[in-house]
Design an enzyme around this catalytic site. Sequence first.
Site, PDB file in Angstrom:
ATOM      1  N   LEU A  36      47.306   7.271  11.060  1.00  0.00           N
ATOM      2  CA  LEU A  36      45.846   7.019  11.261  1.00  0.00           C
ATOM      3  C   LEU A  36      45.544   5.598  11.759  1.00  0.00           C
ATOM      4  O   LEU A  36      46.308   4.789  11.317  1.00  0.00           O
ATOM      5  CB  LEU A  36      44.870   7.178  10.069  1.00  0.00           C
ATOM      6  CG  LEU A  36      44.625   8.834   9.587  1.00  0.00           C
ATOM      7  CD1 LEU A  36      44.147   8.816   8.092  1.00  0.00           C
ATOM      8  CD2 LEU A  36      43.882   9.519  10.650  1.00  0.00           C
ATOM      9  N   SER A  37      44.397   5.369  12.283  1.00  0.00           N
ATOM     10  CA  SER A  37      44.123   4.094  12.580  1.00  0.00           C
ATOM     11  C   SER A  37      43.806   3.388  11.205  1.00  0.00           C
ATOM     12  O   SER A  37      43.387   3.878  10.364  1.00  0.00           O
ATOM     13  CB  SER A  37      42.672   4.331  13.463  1.00  0.00           C
ATOM     14  OG  SER A  37      42.049   2.749  13.478  1.00  0.00           O
ATOM     15  N   GLY A  38      44.250   2.164  11.304  1.00  0.00           N
ATOM     16  CA  GLY A  38      44.208   1.390  10.020  1.00  0.00           C
ATOM     17  C   GLY A  38      45.350   1.812   8.772  1.00  0.00           C
ATOM     18  O   GLY A  38      45.365   1.067   7.880  1.00  0.00           O
ATOM     19  N   SER A  39      46.253   2.457   9.237  1.00  0.00           N
ATOM     20  CA  SER A  39      47.376   2.943   8.341  1.00  0.00           C
ATOM     21  C   SER A  39      48.461   1.701   8.045  1.00  0.00           C
ATOM     22  O   SER A  39      49.056   1.688   6.819  1.00  0.00           O
ATOM     23  CB  SER A  39      47.875   4.179   8.811  1.00  0.00           C
ATOM     24  OG  SER A  39      48.390   4.136   9.929  1.00  0.00           O
ATOM     25  N   GLY A  40      48.426   1.008   9.140  1.00  0.00           N
ATOM     26  CA  GLY A  40      49.402  -0.100   8.957  1.00  0.00           C
ATOM     27  C   GLY A  40      50.341  -0.264  10.064  1.00  0.00           C
ATOM     28  O   GLY A  40      51.396  -0.804  10.095  1.00  0.00           O
ATOM     29  N   LYS A  41      50.213   0.618  11.324  1.00  0.00           N
ATOM     30  CA  LYS A  41      51.356   0.936  12.210  1.00  0.00           C
ATOM     31  C   LYS A  41      51.389  -0.570  12.788  1.00  0.00           C
ATOM     32  O   LYS A  41      52.592  -1.144  12.741  1.00  0.00           O
ATOM     33  CB  LYS A  41      50.691   1.869  13.226  1.00  0.00           C
ATOM     34  CG  LYS A  41      50.488   3.265  12.883  1.00  0.00           C
ATOM     35  CD  LYS A  41      50.065   3.994  14.004  1.00  0.00           C
ATOM     36  CE  LYS A  41      48.863   3.531  14.831  1.00  0.00           C
ATOM     37  NZ  LYS A  41      47.629   3.698  13.684  1.00  0.00           N
ATOM     38  N   SER A  42      50.363  -1.336  13.406  1.00  0.00           N
ATOM     39  CA  SER A  42      50.589  -2.487  14.047  1.00  0.00           C
ATOM     40  C   SER A  42      51.073  -3.552  13.089  1.00  0.00           C
ATOM     41  O   SER A  42      52.139  -4.326  13.470  1.00  0.00           O
ATOM     42  CB  SER A  42      49.267  -2.929  14.706  1.00  0.00           C
ATOM     43  OG  SER A  42      48.670  -2.013  15.485  1.00  0.00           O
ATOM     44  N   SER A 109      49.433   8.859  17.905  1.00  0.00           N
ATOM     45  CA  SER A 109      49.799  10.115  18.095  1.00  0.00           C
ATOM     46  C   SER A 109      49.851  11.280  17.131  1.00  0.00           C
ATOM     47  O   SER A 109      50.556  11.439  16.462  1.00  0.00           O
ATOM     48  CB  SER A 109      51.454  10.140  18.582  1.00  0.00           C
ATOM     49  OG  SER A 109      52.178   9.075  17.500  1.00  0.00           O
TER      50      SER A 109
HETATM   51  N1  PPS Z   1      38.154   7.657  18.871  1.00  0.00           N
HETATM   52  C1  PPS Z   1      39.250   7.059  18.461  1.00  0.00           C
HETATM   53  N2  PPS Z   1      40.127   7.563  17.658  1.00  0.00           N
HETATM   54  C2  PPS Z   1      41.197   6.724  17.360  1.00  0.00           C
HETATM   55  N3  PPS Z   1      41.450   5.544  17.715  1.00  0.00           N
HETATM   56  C3  PPS Z   1      40.430   4.880  18.623  1.00  0.00           C
HETATM   57  C4  PPS Z   1      39.350   5.544  19.103  1.00  0.00           C
HETATM   58  N4  PPS Z   1      38.810   4.854  19.801  1.00  0.00           N
HETATM   59  C5  PPS Z   1      39.289   3.805  19.935  1.00  0.00           C
HETATM   60  N5  PPS Z   1      40.518   3.641  19.152  1.00  0.00           N
HETATM   61  C6  PPS Z   1      41.270   2.476  19.222  1.00  0.00           C
HETATM   62  O1  PPS Z   1      42.367   3.031  19.872  1.00  0.00           O
HETATM   63  C7  PPS Z   1      43.797   2.895  19.068  1.00  0.00           C
HETATM   64  C8  PPS Z   1      44.710   4.139  19.322  1.00  0.00           C
HETATM   65  O2  PPS Z   1      45.168   4.257  20.595  1.00  0.00           O
HETATM   66  P1  PPS Z   1      46.485   5.195  20.431  1.00  0.00           P
HETATM   67  O3  PPS Z   1      47.017   5.036  21.890  1.00  0.00           O
HETATM   68  O4  PPS Z   1      47.333   4.977  19.364  1.00  0.00           O
HETATM   69  O5  PPS Z   1      45.880   6.537  20.121  1.00  0.00           O
HETATM   70  S1  PPS Z   1      46.615   8.094  20.542  1.00  0.00           S
HETATM   71  O6  PPS Z   1      48.032   7.857  20.290  1.00  0.00           O
HETATM   72  O7  PPS Z   1      46.391   8.411  22.166  1.00  0.00           O
HETATM   73  O8  PPS Z   1      45.832   8.983  19.701  1.00  0.00           O
HETATM   74  C9  PPS Z   1      43.309   2.626  17.721  1.00  0.00           C
HETATM   75  O9  PPS Z   1      44.090   1.658  17.037  1.00  0.00           O
HETATM   76  P2  PPS Z   1      44.786   1.731  15.735  1.00  0.00           P
HETATM   77  O10 PPS Z   1      43.836   1.099  14.777  1.00  0.00           O
HETATM   78  O11 PPS Z   1      45.724   0.496  15.878  1.00  0.00           O
HETATM   79  O12 PPS Z   1      45.353   2.907  15.669  1.00  0.00           O
HETATM   80  C10 PPS Z   1      41.804   2.047  17.848  1.00  0.00           C
HETATM   81  O13 PPS Z   1      41.971   0.692  17.872  1.00  0.00           O
HETATM   82  N1  ADP Z   2      51.969  -1.805   2.789  1.00  0.00           N
HETATM   83  C1  ADP Z   2      51.099  -1.854   3.715  1.00  0.00           C
HETATM   84  N2  ADP Z   2      51.733  -2.071   5.150  1.00  0.00           N
HETATM   85  C2  ADP Z   2      50.849  -2.399   6.092  1.00  0.00           C
HETATM   86  N3  ADP Z   2      49.506  -2.645   6.179  1.00  0.00           N
HETATM   87  C3  ADP Z   2      49.121  -2.835   4.883  1.00  0.00           C
HETATM   88  C4  ADP Z   2      49.760  -2.569   3.774  1.00  0.00           C
HETATM   89  N4  ADP Z   2      49.000  -2.733   2.873  1.00  0.00           N
HETATM   90  C5  ADP Z   2      47.632  -3.080   3.198  1.00  0.00           C
HETATM   91  N5  ADP Z   2      47.651  -3.138   4.549  1.00  0.00           N
HETATM   92  C6  ADP Z   2      46.781  -3.551   5.340  1.00  0.00           C
HETATM   93  O1  ADP Z   2      46.110  -2.463   6.085  1.00  0.00           O
HETATM   94  C7  ADP Z   2      45.849  -2.684   7.368  1.00  0.00           C
HETATM   95  C8  ADP Z   2      46.423  -2.157   8.529  1.00  0.00           C
HETATM   96  O2  ADP Z   2      45.912  -2.367   9.822  1.00  0.00           O
HETATM   97  P1  ADP Z   2      46.577  -2.286  10.939  1.00  0.00           P
HETATM   98  O3  ADP Z   2      48.175  -2.616  10.985  1.00  0.00           O
HETATM   99  O4  ADP Z   2      45.545  -2.781  12.333  1.00  0.00           O
HETATM  100  O5  ADP Z   2      46.667  -0.680  11.166  1.00  0.00           O
HETATM  101  P2  ADP Z   2      46.890   0.314  12.577  1.00  0.00           P
HETATM  102  O6  ADP Z   2      47.663  -0.335  13.534  1.00  0.00           O
HETATM  103  O7  ADP Z   2      47.728   1.632  12.079  1.00  0.00           O
HETATM  104  O8  ADP Z   2      45.457   0.602  12.800  1.00  0.00           O
HETATM  105  C9  ADP Z   2      45.934  -4.352   7.485  1.00  0.00           C
HETATM  106  O9  ADP Z   2      44.894  -5.062   7.280  1.00  0.00           O
HETATM  107  C10 ADP Z   2      47.132  -4.549   6.354  1.00  0.00           C
HETATM  108  O10 ADP Z   2      47.129  -6.083   6.104  1.00  0.00           O
END
Ligand code: PPS
Ligand code: ADP
Length: 204
Positions: A36-42, A109
């Site tokens: 998920l977005s915010g799960s910690g991928k980046s 994905s």
């Molecule tokens: N509607 C919606 N849903 C999810 N995410 C959104 C959306 N709009 C913009 N964003 C931003 O786009 C990032 C996800 O892009 P991805 O290319 O990883 O998505 S996907 O694989 O095509 O589903 C995602 O980044 P991450 O937070 O790093 O996951 C967001 O910053």
């Molecule tokens: N165990 C962990 N691994 C990775 N990120 C973590 C963890 N615990 C907390 N976090 C926090 O969760 C957030 C994840 O954000 P981000 O890496 O941008 O997620 P994504 O790329 O999936 O959207 C960051 O603020 C990070 O510091």
Amino acid sequence: MSEATNIHPIFNSILSREKKEGLLKQNGVVLWMTGLSGSGKSTLARALEFALHDLGYFTMLLDGDNLRTGVNSNLGFSEEDRKENVRRSAEVSKLFASAGIITICSLISPTEEIRDAAKEIIGEEDFKQVFIDAPFEVCAERDVKGLYKKALAGEIKNFTGLDSPFETPANPFVRIPTAEQSLEESLKQLLEAVLPIIKLTENK
Ligand SMILES: Nc1ncnc2c1ncn2[C@@H]1O[C@H](COP(=O)(O)OS(=O)(=O)O)[C@@H](OP(=O)(O)O)[C@H]1O
Ligand SMILES: Nc1ncnc2c1ncn2[C@@H]1O[C@H](COP(=O)(O)OP(=O)(O)O)[C@@H](O)[C@H]1O
């Protein structure tokens, strides 16, 4: 599918992948981070790249947000666009891995179908799925970019986990539960999974 006709692909180079891996002293692979977005991928992708670099490995990081500013800049978040986003990203990842590079591709994905399509392009041997696992509520609480607030207010459509699906990977190479452990513990777990597969195998 290619729409061009009269195309006759040749191998990119007569210099083999094995020779390149031998030079780099590593096995090329795609570490496909899904979650998920915010799960910690980046965060983990970056930490992993630095850690591998410090250990002497040659890496390439392909992050969804970054790819969407370039090669995928004409795509949105409909199901069709996400499929195309993942298709292109998988094709690019495959090129890097075929040059012996440890390629970290971090994209939401969201569905098994989409991830299977990436695996099909990259090849089962090179495709290692890393599930960055954090519940929707935890990601919404973190709300690193303020997107959850906007999505929950109805300002972003097709938001993953809300009005667009995220399917739990059935059989990941490794699952990293970021809501249950620190970044340091997550990185350690990831490194322990990855190091054995990128170490150069004999005869290269
Ligand atoms: N509607 C919606 N849903 C999810 N995410 C959104 C959306 N709009 C913009 N964003 C931003 O786009 C990032 C996800 O892009 P991805 O290319 O990883 O998505 S996907 O694989 O095509 O589903 C995602 O980044 P991450 O937070 O790093 O996951 C967001 O910053
Ligand atoms: N165990 C962990 N691994 C990775 N990120 C973590 C963890 N615990 C907390 N976090 C926090 O969760 C957030 C994840 O954000 P981000 O890496 O941008 O997620 P994504 O790329 O999936 O959207 C960051 O603020 C990070 O510091």
